[in-house]
Design an enzyme around this catalytic site. Structure first.
Site, mmCIF file in Angstrom:
data_model
loop_
_atom_site.group_PDB
_atom_site.id
_atom_site.type_symbol
_atom_site.label_atom_id
_atom_site.label_comp_id
_atom_site.label_asym_id
_atom_site.label_seq_id
_atom_site.Cartn_x
_atom_site.Cartn_y
_atom_site.Cartn_z
ATOM 1 N N SER A 148 -24.132 -6.958 -0.962
ATOM 2 C CA SER A 148 -23.888 -8.077 0.453
ATOM 3 C C SER A 148 -22.570 -9.340 -0.111
ATOM 4 C CB SER A 148 -25.411 -8.912 0.252
ATOM 5 O OG SER A 148 -25.643 -9.612 0.822
ATOM 6 N N TYR A 162 -31.458 -12.634 -5.473
ATOM 7 C CA TYR A 162 -30.585 -11.817 -4.870
ATOM 8 C C TYR A 162 -28.941 -12.094 -4.800
ATOM 9 C CZ TYR A 162 -28.879 -9.832 -0.206
ATOM 10 O OH TYR A 162 -28.570 -8.454 1.360
HETATM 11 N N1 LIG Z 1 -29.291 -7.100 7.678
HETATM 12 C C1 LIG Z 1 -27.921 -7.934 7.059
HETATM 13 O O1 LIG Z 1 -27.612 -9.313 7.118
HETATM 14 C C2 LIG Z 1 -27.985 -7.671 5.337
HETATM 15 C C3 LIG Z 1 -26.477 -8.120 5.050
HETATM 16 C C4 LIG Z 1 -25.933 -8.171 3.971
HETATM 17 C C5 LIG Z 1 -26.773 -6.924 3.256
HETATM 18 N N2 LIG Z 1 -27.816 -6.541 3.323
HETATM 19 C C6 LIG Z 1 -28.764 -5.199 2.772
HETATM 20 O O2 LIG Z 1 -28.793 -4.830 3.502
HETATM 21 C C7 LIG Z 1 -30.417 -4.048 2.905
HETATM 22 C C8 LIG Z 1 -30.534 -3.455 4.551
HETATM 23 O O3 LIG Z 1 -31.566 -4.504 4.802
HETATM 24 P P1 LIG Z 1 -31.999 -5.130 6.201
HETATM 25 O O4 LIG Z 1 -31.504 -6.309 6.687
HETATM 26 O O5 LIG Z 1 -31.854 -3.480 6.514
HETATM 27 O O6 LIG Z 1 -33.162 -5.446 5.571
HETATM 28 P P2 LIG Z 1 -34.856 -4.949 6.167
HETATM 29 O O7 LIG Z 1 -34.631 -4.641 8.232
HETATM 30 O O8 LIG Z 1 -35.917 -5.924 5.802
HETATM 31 O O9 LIG Z 1 -34.795 -3.633 6.014
HETATM 32 C C9 LIG Z 1 -35.115 -2.820 4.591
HETATM 33 C C10 LIG Z 1 -35.835 -1.346 4.383
HETATM 34 O O10 LIG Z 1 -36.184 -0.836 3.037
HETATM 35 C C11 LIG Z 1 -37.310 -0.786 2.784
HETATM 36 N N3 LIG Z 1 -37.898 -1.379 1.738
HETATM 37 C C12 LIG Z 1 -38.569 -2.353 0.752
HETATM 38 N N4 LIG Z 1 -39.086 -2.650 0.346
HETATM 39 C C13 LIG Z 1 -39.471 -1.159 -0.044
HETATM 40 C C14 LIG Z 1 -40.001 0.161 -1.095
HETATM 41 N N5 LIG Z 1 -40.535 -1.127 -2.173
HETATM 42 N N6 LIG Z 1 -39.900 1.246 -1.076
HETATM 43 C C15 LIG Z 1 -38.713 1.577 -0.442
HETATM 44 N N7 LIG Z 1 -38.450 1.154 0.984
HETATM 45 C C16 LIG Z 1 -38.514 -0.098 0.456
HETATM 46 C C17 LIG Z 1 -38.490 -1.329 4.438
HETATM 47 O O11 LIG Z 1 -39.026 -0.607 4.826
HETATM 48 P P3 LIG Z 1 -40.568 -0.462 4.583
HETATM 49 O O12 LIG Z 1 -41.235 -2.257 4.820
HETATM 50 O O13 LIG Z 1 -41.680 0.364 4.962
HETATM 51 O O14 LIG Z 1 -41.136 0.021 2.967
HETATM 52 C C18 LIG Z 1 -37.020 -1.772 5.152
HETATM 53 O O15 LIG Z 1 -36.827 0.072 5.994
HETATM 54 C C19 LIG Z 1 -30.622 -4.371 1.942
HETATM 55 O O16 LIG Z 1 -30.377 -3.861 0.327
HETATM 56 C C20 LIG Z 1 -30.099 -5.469 2.336
HETATM 57 O O17 LIG Z 1 -29.825 -7.016 0.965
HETATM 58 C C21 LIG Z 1 -28.858 -7.149 4.433
#
Ligand SMILES: NC(=O)c1ccc[n+]([C@@H]2O[C@H](COP(=O)([O-])OP(=O)(O)OC[C@H]3O[C@@H](n4cnc5c(N)ncnc54)[C@H](OP(=O)(O)O)[C@@H]3O)[C@@H](O)[C@H]2O)c1
Length: 254
Positions: A148, A162
């Site tokens: 991130s 985080y």
């Molecule tokens: N969106 C952004 O702007 C952003 C920016 C920087 C970094 N990131 C990083 O990108 C990655 C994805 O984030 P996102 O924004 O797409 O978040 P998100 O929409 O909340 O997606 C998270 C995903 O992880 C899965 N997950 C959560 N807990 C889990 C567990 N215990 N076991 C297996 N799967 C699990 C969730 O599915 P279930 O709930 O069904 O398990 C969901 O599909 C993360 O590492 C986040 O830190 C995101």
């Protein structure tokens, strides 16, 4: 030189591939001819995403909870029953917690560090036999860890666990890269900025505009941005890149 940027015919596993950034990555990989497994806890979400993405290729739901080492090992064992090799592992599943310093809880620390950092190490460890089976001097296997921008610089949120987990994930990617390089396995991290997801909700046009104005490129991220970068890292073109942390944030960290 033909096929330099191709990932067609490869096999990938994307954690958190049922929604958000993971779904964007899976969407691009599937459309580029990658047999793509998606992992998450919610079977219904995973199966709906797999059905939708299978319109352009092969996407398979593999339910599992990665918050514990045993959960990760169970996912790796289920994958090993289905596939002999893994060309691309995308450690994307992640969570976030923020609270004022005085109220910050141990649960808010452990849940984030366990999923965003510890589970990445132990899932990668558990899938090493399949990564090794895919890797050769001609064709590398790739591990891509989704870090991130919050691990590169401190944002406005009090999300201490985080910040720590993502900075550590970036650094640990280098450690894994150094150890696995001679085995033809690359390990890189991508540090995304704003991408629409449950973690970064963009349900109002004003929010998109506000976020876009914070980004030198004047927009938020798209599936092409994140999926294209992951596909590049899995392609022959990126075989000599390992241990890198690639900012993917339109210049926000500058
Ligand atoms: N969106 C952004 O702007 C952003 C920016 C920087 C970094 N990131 C990083 O990108 C990655 C994805 O984030 P996102 O924004 O797409 O978040 P998100 O929409 O909340 O997606 C998270 C995903 O992880 C899965 N997950 C959560 N807990 C889990 C567990 N215990 N076991 C297996 N799967 C699990 C969730 O599915 P279930 O709930 O069904 O398990 C969901 O599909 C993360 O590492 C986040 O830190 C995101």
């Amino acid at each position: 030189m033909s096929g330099l940027l191709s990932v067609e015919g490869k096999t990938a596993l994307v954690t958190g591939g049922g929604s958000g950034i993971g779904q964007m990555i899976a969407q691009v990989l599937v459309a580029q001819g990658v047999r793509t497994y998606i992992v998450g806890r919610t079977r219904a979400t995973l199966e709906a995403t797999a059905a939708e993405l299978s319109a352009t290729g092969t996407c398979i739901a593999l339910p599992g909870d990665l918050s514990t080492v045993e959960g990760g090992r169970a996912v790796a064992a289920a994958f090993a029953q289905l596939e002999p090799k893994l060309d691309l592992l995308v450690n994307n599943a992640g969570t976030m917690y923020d609270a004022p310093i005085a109220d910050f809880t141990e649960e808010g620390w452990d849940s984030v560090v366990d999923l965003n950092l510890k589970s990445v190490f132990f899932l990668t460890q558990a899938l090493l036999p399949q990564l090794r089976a895919a890797a050769s001097a001609e064709t590398h296997a790739a591990v891509v860890n989704i870090g991130s921008i919050g691990g590169l610089r401190i944002g406005p949120k009090e999300n201490y666990s985080y910040q720590a987990a993502k900075a550590a994930l970036h650094h640990m990617s280098g450690g894994l890269a150094k150890r696995l390089a001679a085995e033809n396995i690359t390990v890189n991290a991508i540090a995304p900025g704003f991408f629409p997801s449950a973690l970064t909700p963009v349900d109002q046009p004003e929010i998109v505009e506000m976020m876009s104005n914070m980004v030198p490129r004047k927009r938020i991220g798209t599936p092409e941005d994140i999926g294209g970068t992951v596909a590049f890292l899995a392609s022959r073109a990126a075989s000599f890149i390992t241990g890198a942390v690639i900012p993917l944030e339109g210049g926000m960290a500058l």
